[in-house]
Design a protein around this motif. Sequence first.
Motif, short mmCIF file in Angstrom:
data_model
loop_
_atom_site.label_atom_id
_atom_site.label_comp_id
_atom_site.label_asym_id
_atom_site.label_seq_id
_atom_site.Cartn_x
_atom_site.Cartn_y
_atom_site.Cartn_z
N SER A 83 6.46 8.07 9.30
CA SER A 83 7.14 9.06 8.46
C SER A 83 7.00 8.75 6.98
O SER A 83 7.40 9.56 6.14
N TRP A 84 6.44 7.61 6.65
CA TRP A 84 6.31 7.22 5.25
C TRP A 84 5.04 7.76 4.60
O TRP A 84 4.93 7.78 3.39
N PHE A 85 4.08 8.18 5.40
CA PHE A 85 2.78 8.62 4.87
C PHE A 85 2.47 10.03 5.35
O PHE A 85 2.63 10.33 6.54
N PRO A 86 1.98 10.90 4.45
CA PRO A 86 1.61 12.26 4.85
C PRO A 86 0.18 12.31 5.39
O PRO A 86 -0.71 12.97 4.84
N GLY A 87 -0.06 11.61 6.49
CA GLY A 87 -1.39 11.57 7.08
C GLY A 87 -1.42 10.62 8.26
O GLY A 87 -0.47 9.87 8.49
N PRO A 88 -2.52 10.63 9.02
CA PRO A 88 -2.63 9.78 10.21
C PRO A 88 -2.69 8.29 9.87
O PRO A 88 -3.25 7.91 8.83
N ILE A 89 -2.13 7.46 10.74
CA ILE A 89 -2.07 6.02 10.52
C ILE A 89 -2.80 5.29 11.63
O ILE A 89 -2.69 5.65 12.81
N THR A 130 1.57 11.81 -10.43
CA THR A 130 1.01 13.17 -10.42
C THR A 130 2.06 14.24 -10.22
O THR A 130 1.79 15.43 -10.40
N GLY A 131 3.28 13.83 -9.82
CA GLY A 131 4.32 14.81 -9.54
C GLY A 131 4.08 15.59 -8.27
O GLY A 131 4.67 16.65 -8.06
N LYS A 132 3.24 15.07 -7.38
CA LYS A 132 2.90 15.75 -6.13
C LYS A 132 2.89 14.75 -4.99
O LYS A 132 2.66 13.56 -5.20
N THR A 133 3.13 15.25 -3.78
CA THR A 133 3.01 14.40 -2.62
C THR A 133 1.52 14.31 -2.26
O THR A 133 0.94 15.28 -1.78
N VAL A 134 0.91 13.19 -2.54
CA VAL A 134 -0.54 13.03 -2.39
C VAL A 134 -0.88 12.92 -0.91
O VAL A 134 -0.47 11.97 -0.23
N PRO A 135 -1.65 13.87 -0.36
CA PRO A 135 -2.02 13.78 1.06
C PRO A 135 -3.08 12.71 1.27
O PRO A 135 -3.87 12.40 0.37
N VAL A 136 -3.09 12.12 2.44
CA VAL A 136 -4.08 11.08 2.74
C VAL A 136 -4.89 11.49 3.97
O VAL A 136 -4.37 12.11 4.90
N ARG A 137 -6.17 11.14 3.95
CA ARG A 137 -7.02 11.39 5.12
C ARG A 137 -6.62 10.45 6.26
O ARG A 137 -6.58 10.84 7.42
N ILE A 187 0.84 -1.21 0.00
CA ILE A 187 0.00 0.00 0.00
C ILE A 187 0.87 1.24 0.00
O ILE A 187 0.48 2.29 -0.51
N LYS A 188 2.10 1.14 0.56
CA LYS A 188 3.04 2.25 0.44
C LYS A 188 3.47 2.42 -1.00
O LYS A 188 3.65 3.54 -1.48
N TRP A 213 9.78 5.65 -3.95
CA TRP A 213 8.35 5.45 -3.66
C TRP A 213 8.11 5.21 -2.17
O TRP A 213 6.97 5.24 -1.71
N ILE A 214 9.18 5.03 -1.41
CA ILE A 214 9.04 4.93 0.04
C ILE A 214 9.10 6.33 0.66
O ILE A 214 8.22 6.72 1.43
#
Length: 342
Positions: free
Chosen positions: A171-177, A147-154, A136-137, A215-216
């Motif tokens: 630190s691998w995801f721009p959103g809550p886990i 997309t050339g962008k850091t896709v934010p996640v809910r 999923i990462k 991609w990580i």
Amino acid sequence: MSFVEALCRDMGIPSLAMLKALQALDLPDDRDPTCLRALSTTQFTQLYRHLVTLSNDEMPGLFPRPFRSGALRLTCMTLLEGDTLCKAIRRWSHLLRQLQDSFVLDIQTADGRCTLLLRPTSDEPVLKPIATDLFIKLVHGMACWLTGKTVPVRRVMLRTSHAHTCGDLASWFPGPIRFEQAVSALELDDSWLAQPVVRGKQDLDAFLDAAPGNWIACQFDAERLHERLRRHLADLLPASATADSAAAALHLSTRSLHRRLHQEQTTFQRVKDELRRDLAMDKLTRGAQPLSAIAFELGFDSITSFHRAFKGWTGETPGVYRLQRQHTPDQQAPHAPHAQEG
């Protein structure tokens, strides 16, 4: 237990073999070599590539059916055929059904949200949590690259335990886990599905050369110079530009322009040629515009120079290219081209 230890365990690699692999990374003596936080992105990339080679599997030993060498390249080529993130991911979902039997990539939308989840195809718990979490990462990293962008996640849903990851997955995801979930999944605003795919086949080798680190730990927000240059050249057409004039327009010295393009593994002339090639192929495929008009719109001084350049790019003359692409069973045969189009 750390992420790297869990990865080692789930791959079935003996601890001694993993320790030797880690020691080859020349970690400082005062750091725990089995903890993810002890590894830089470069070191983790080296370790991951070592594991891929060891297992002959691009998702090293994590899924019941291996991802053989070339699977990521095939995936990227498939995704690049989609012009939006939604179309790219749907193509990926279809491809995965050919590559794997144990899980599928589902896309669910509701109430302005999109959920990308890895759903097992069997009720039996055959999928390792660390495998689907890592995959999923990959899904998130590919979305960022496309997309050339850091896709934010809910929110991010992971199957692993927080205690088994040293906390570094955060630190691998721009959103809550959320840990210890039933499935591995990403939830994001569905508006991101309409984001255009800005990558092309010319970007593929550089992406694969940097994998899996890119991609990580994906940071793609900064637009690359060759993308800015391509857009500048497109805005100028049918007028042309030199490297000197383009550098001035982009507020760079000519030397800096060439140096930074070299760092991005391209050149001024290559960007210019690829832009005109792509526009020419699109115009020839989609319309019946005269070749002389296309040549003028792309900045060529004569139809002869357009013919010569296009044949150098594709191995075919513009007329032959148009005839072969437009004459399909689902379309009426185009009118016979003029003699100069061949």
